[in-house]
Design a protein around this motif. Structure first.
Motif, short mmCIF file in Angstrom:
data_model
loop_
_atom_site.label_atom_id
_atom_site.label_comp_id
_atom_site.label_asym_id
_atom_site.label_seq_id
_atom_site.Cartn_x
_atom_site.Cartn_y
_atom_site.Cartn_z
N TYR A 1 0.83 -1.22 0.00
CA TYR A 1 0.00 0.00 0.00
C TYR A 1 0.86 1.27 0.00
CZ TYR A 1 -4.50 -2.34 0.55
OH TYR A 1 -5.62 -3.07 0.32
N VAL A 2 1.89 1.28 0.84
CA VAL A 2 2.72 2.51 0.87
C VAL A 2 3.47 2.64 -0.45
CG1 VAL A 2 4.85 1.64 1.98
CG2 VAL A 2 4.10 3.96 2.41
N ASN A 3 3.88 1.51 -1.01
CA ASN A 3 4.60 1.54 -2.29
C ASN A 3 3.69 2.01 -3.42
OD1 ASN A 3 6.86 1.01 -4.03
ND2 ASN A 3 5.74 -0.79 -4.75
N ALA A 4 2.46 1.46 -3.46
CA ALA A 4 1.53 1.87 -4.51
C ALA A 4 1.17 3.35 -4.36
CB ALA A 4 0.28 1.00 -4.46
N GLY A 5 0.94 3.77 -3.13
CA GLY A 5 0.61 5.19 -2.89
C GLY A 5 1.74 6.09 -3.35
N SER A 6 2.96 5.62 -3.15
CA SER A 6 4.13 6.39 -3.57
C SER A 6 4.26 6.37 -5.09
CB SER A 6 5.37 5.79 -2.89
OG SER A 6 6.53 6.37 -3.39
N GLU A 7 4.22 5.16 -5.69
CA GLU A 7 4.44 5.04 -7.14
C GLU A 7 3.32 5.70 -7.94
OE1 GLU A 7 5.37 1.15 -8.55
OE2 GLU A 7 7.37 1.22 -7.66
N LEU A 8 2.09 5.59 -7.45
CA LEU A 8 0.96 6.15 -8.20
C LEU A 8 0.80 7.66 -7.95
CD1 LEU A 8 -1.58 3.25 -7.56
CD2 LEU A 8 -0.46 3.80 -9.73
N GLY A 9 1.57 8.18 -7.03
CA GLY A 9 1.53 9.62 -6.78
C GLY A 9 0.41 10.06 -5.85
N LEU A 10 -0.17 9.10 -5.08
CA LEU A 10 -1.28 9.46 -4.19
C LEU A 10 -0.84 10.49 -3.15
CD1 LEU A 10 -4.15 8.96 -2.98
CD2 LEU A 10 -3.10 7.18 -1.55
N PHE A 11 0.29 10.23 -2.50
CA PHE A 11 0.71 11.11 -1.40
C PHE A 11 1.10 12.50 -1.94
CE2 PHE A 11 1.85 6.71 -0.10
CZ PHE A 11 0.82 6.54 0.80
N ASP A 12 1.79 12.48 -3.10
CA ASP A 12 2.15 13.77 -3.72
C ASP A 12 0.89 14.56 -4.06
OD1 ASP A 12 5.13 13.82 -4.18
OD2 ASP A 12 4.62 11.86 -4.97
N HIS A 13 -0.09 13.84 -4.61
CA HIS A 13 -1.30 14.52 -5.06
C HIS A 13 -2.07 15.11 -3.87
CE1 HIS A 13 -4.33 15.66 -7.80
NE2 HIS A 13 -5.25 14.84 -7.32
N THR B 1 -9.72 0.31 -3.23
CA THR B 1 -8.79 -0.62 -2.57
C THR B 1 -7.61 0.14 -2.00
OG1 THR B 1 -9.42 -2.27 -4.21
CG2 THR B 1 -7.46 -2.75 -2.89
N LEU B 2 -7.03 1.00 -2.85
CA LEU B 2 -5.85 1.77 -2.42
C LEU B 2 -6.17 2.61 -1.18
CD1 LEU B 2 -2.93 2.73 -3.00
CD2 LEU B 2 -3.91 4.48 -4.49
N LEU B 3 -7.31 3.30 -1.21
CA LEU B 3 -7.66 4.19 -0.09
C LEU B 3 -8.06 3.41 1.15
CD1 LEU B 3 -9.53 6.93 -2.14
CD2 LEU B 3 -7.32 7.17 -0.96
N LEU B 4 -8.67 2.23 0.95
CA LEU B 4 -8.98 1.36 2.09
C LEU B 4 -7.68 1.01 2.82
CD1 LEU B 4 -10.80 -0.65 3.71
CD2 LEU B 4 -10.29 -2.35 1.94
N GLY B 5 -6.67 0.65 2.04
CA GLY B 5 -5.40 0.25 2.64
C GLY B 5 -4.67 1.42 3.28
N THR B 6 -4.49 2.49 2.52
CA THR B 6 -3.69 3.60 3.07
C THR B 6 -4.39 4.22 4.28
OG1 THR B 6 -4.68 5.16 1.48
CG2 THR B 6 -2.57 4.16 0.86
N THR B 7 -5.74 4.21 4.27
CA THR B 7 -6.46 4.81 5.40
C THR B 7 -6.45 3.87 6.61
OG1 THR B 7 -7.81 5.96 3.76
CG2 THR B 7 -8.60 6.01 6.03
N SER B 8 -6.61 2.57 6.38
CA SER B 8 -6.56 1.62 7.50
C SER B 8 -5.19 1.65 8.16
CB SER B 8 -6.84 0.20 7.00
OG SER B 8 -8.09 0.15 6.37
N LEU B 9 -4.17 1.89 7.35
CA LEU B 9 -2.81 1.91 7.90
C LEU B 9 -2.45 3.26 8.51
CD1 LEU B 9 -1.07 -0.05 5.01
CD2 LEU B 9 -1.16 -0.77 7.40
N GLY B 10 -3.31 4.25 8.33
CA GLY B 10 -3.04 5.56 8.92
C GLY B 10 -2.17 6.45 8.06
#
Ligand SMILES: C[S@@+](CC[C@H](N)C(=O)[O-])C[C@H]1O[C@@H](n2cnc3c(N)ncnc32)[C@H](O)[C@@H]1O
Length: 347
Positions: A23-35, A60-69
Motif C-alpha cells: 500500500y505505501v509503495n503503490a501510494g508512492s508510485e501512483l503519486g497518491l501522497f504527492d497529489h 482498494t488503495l484508499l482502504l489500505g492507506t487509510t486503514s494503515l493511517g
C-alpha cells in the motif's frame, strides 16, 4: 527494548506486513501522497480521476492507506495525507522516504524472499534474484542500470538523512586527510567536505561505482578536495590518513571481514589517527531496535555472504582485536538505529 506483549492485531501486522508495504509503495508510485499533499481533501472519485485509477482500484488503495493511517478520511468522505506524511513533506524528507520505498520494492523485496534459505545455508541466497555474475550486490548493480539507479538514489537519501548525526557527533577538527572506504556516490565525502572546509577526502570505491562518485563530486564543485580512487576496501590502502571512515559498511560483511577492514584501516592510519564506523547498530540485549532486526533480513539474504545489524559489543570487540584504543560507542538516538563506533591507533 523488546516488543509489547503480542496480540492478534500485532500478529496480523506481522503476517500481512508485506501487504502493508504494497500500500505505501503503490501510494508512492501512483503519486497518491504527492497529489494529496498538493490538493488535500479530495473524494475517492476525484482521486481516481486524477490518478487515472478505476473505482475498485482507488477504493482498494484508499482502504489500505487509510486503514494503515497513511491517509485520513473525514466524515464527508474526503481524503488527506496523515499529519506525519505532511510533516515529512514540510521538512523536505518525503523524497528520502520515497527513495527508501523504491529500494525496498525493487531490490530488498525480491532478495528477502530467500531469507529462510539464507539462514539455513548461512549465506546470501537472495543474490540470485539480482542479474549478473559478480560475487556481491555491488558488483552486479551496474549490469542493470535501473537497479543501480534505484540503489544509489536510496543510498544517497539514506546517507543524507543520517549525515547530520555523523557531523554532529564526530570531532574532525584535528583531521586533514580522510579516507572514505566504500564511499558510494561520495555522499558522505561531499557532506563532510562542506561541513569541514579544511578536509581533504579520498573516496575508495569499486570500478563500477567510481564514475558515479566522480560525477557527484564535479556536480558539487569539490574536485579540488575530494578525489576518487578505484580499489578494494579488503586490500591494503595506499597512503597514510588522519582518519578512515566506514559508512554503512559493517552491516554488509561477516564478522571476520569487519575485523579485516579494521586491520586495513589501522595500517593506513598515522599513529594517533582514528577510525570511524557509522551505520545502524542494535542493542546488546538482542531485542531491538525493531528496525535493526527488520533491516537484518536484507543483510542476511542479499548484498554479500553474511551481514546483519550487529550489536554494540561486536564493534567494541572488533576495534579492540584490530589494535585500536580509546574506543567510543556513540548512539545517535534518531528514528533510525544509527550509531558510531570509533577508535584510535596508538601513538
Ligand atoms: C551500502 S553502500 C554505502 C555507501 C556509502 N558509504 C554511504 O554510506 O552512502 C556500500 C558501498 O560499498 C562499496 N563496496 C562494496 N564492496 C567494496 C569493495 N570491496 N571495495 C570498495 N568499495 C566497495 C559499494 O560499491 C557501495 O557503494
Amino acid at each position: 527494548m523488546g516488543a509489547d506483549v503480542l496480540d492478534m492485531a500485532g500478529l496480523t501486522k506481522i503476517i500481512f506486513g508485506a501487504a502493508a508495504f504494497q500500500y505505501v509503495n503503490a501510494g508512492s508510485e501512483l503519486g497518491l501522497f504527492d497529489h494529496l499533499h498538493k490538493t488535500p481533501d479530495l473524494t475517492a472519485e476525484q482521486i481516481g480521476a486524477d490518478l487515472s485509477l478505476a473505482r475498485r482500484p482507488v477504493d482498494t488503495l484508499l482502504l489500505g492507506t487509510t486503514s494503515l493511517g497513511l491517509t485520513v478520511r473525514d466524515g464527508e468522505g474526503r481524503y488527506r495525507n496523515a499529519p506525519l506524511v505532511e510533516q515529512l513533506f514540510a521538512e523536505g524528507q518525503w523524497e528520502i522516504i520515497r527513495d527508501v520505498i523504491g529500494f525496498e520494492a525493487h531490490i530488498v523485496y525480491p532478495g528477502q524472499q530467500d531469507f529462510t534459505e539464507s539462514l539455513r545455508e548461512n549465506t546470501n541466497v537472495g543474490l540470485r534474484r539480482i542479474p549478473g555474475n559478480g560475487p556481491d550486490l555491488y558488483q552486479r548493480l551496474s549490469e542493470t542500470p535501473f537497479l543501480q539507479n534505484v540503489f544509489y538514489k536510496y543510498m544517497r537519501s539514506w546517507s543524507e538523512l543520517a549525515n547530520p548525526l555523523l557531523i554532529e557527533k564526530t570531532d574532525l577538527s584535528g583531521v586533514t586527510t580522510l579516507l572514505d572506504a566504500g564511499g558510494g556516490d561520495a555522499v558522505n565525502a561531499i557532506d563532510l567536505a562542506r561541513a569541514h572546509p579544511h578536509l581533504r577526502i579520498t573516496v575508495l570505491e569499486i570500478e563500477q561505482t567510481a564514475p558515479i562518485a566522480r560525477r557527484k563530486i564535479v556536480e558539487h564543485g569539490l574536485e579540488d578536495r575530494v578525489q576518487v580512487v578505484v580499489g578494494s576496501i579488503f586490500e591494503p590502502y595506499a597512503g597514510e590518513y588522519d582518519c578512515v571512515l566506514f559508512s554503512h559498511q559493517f552491516v554488509i560483511w561477516t564478522e571476520e571481514e569487519n575485523v579485516r577492514l579494521l586491520r586495513n584501516a589501522h595500517a593506513a592510519l598515522r599513529p594517533g589517527g582514528r577510525v570511524i564506523v557509522f551505520n545502524s547498530i542494535t542493542d546488546d540485549t538482542g531485542d531491538g531496535p525493531l528496525m535493526g532486526a527488520l533491516d537484518s533480513v536484507y543483510f542476511t539474504a542479499l548484498p554479500a555472504e553474511g551481514g546483519m545489524i550487529y550489536p554494540w559489543r561486536d564493534y567494541a570487540a572488533w576495534l579492540d582485536e584490530a589494535g585500536f584504543t580509546g574506543i567510543e560507542l556513540i548512539p545517535c538516538r534518531s528514528w533510525t538505529p544509527h550509531g558510531i563506533a570509533t577508535g584510535t591507533k596508538p601513538e
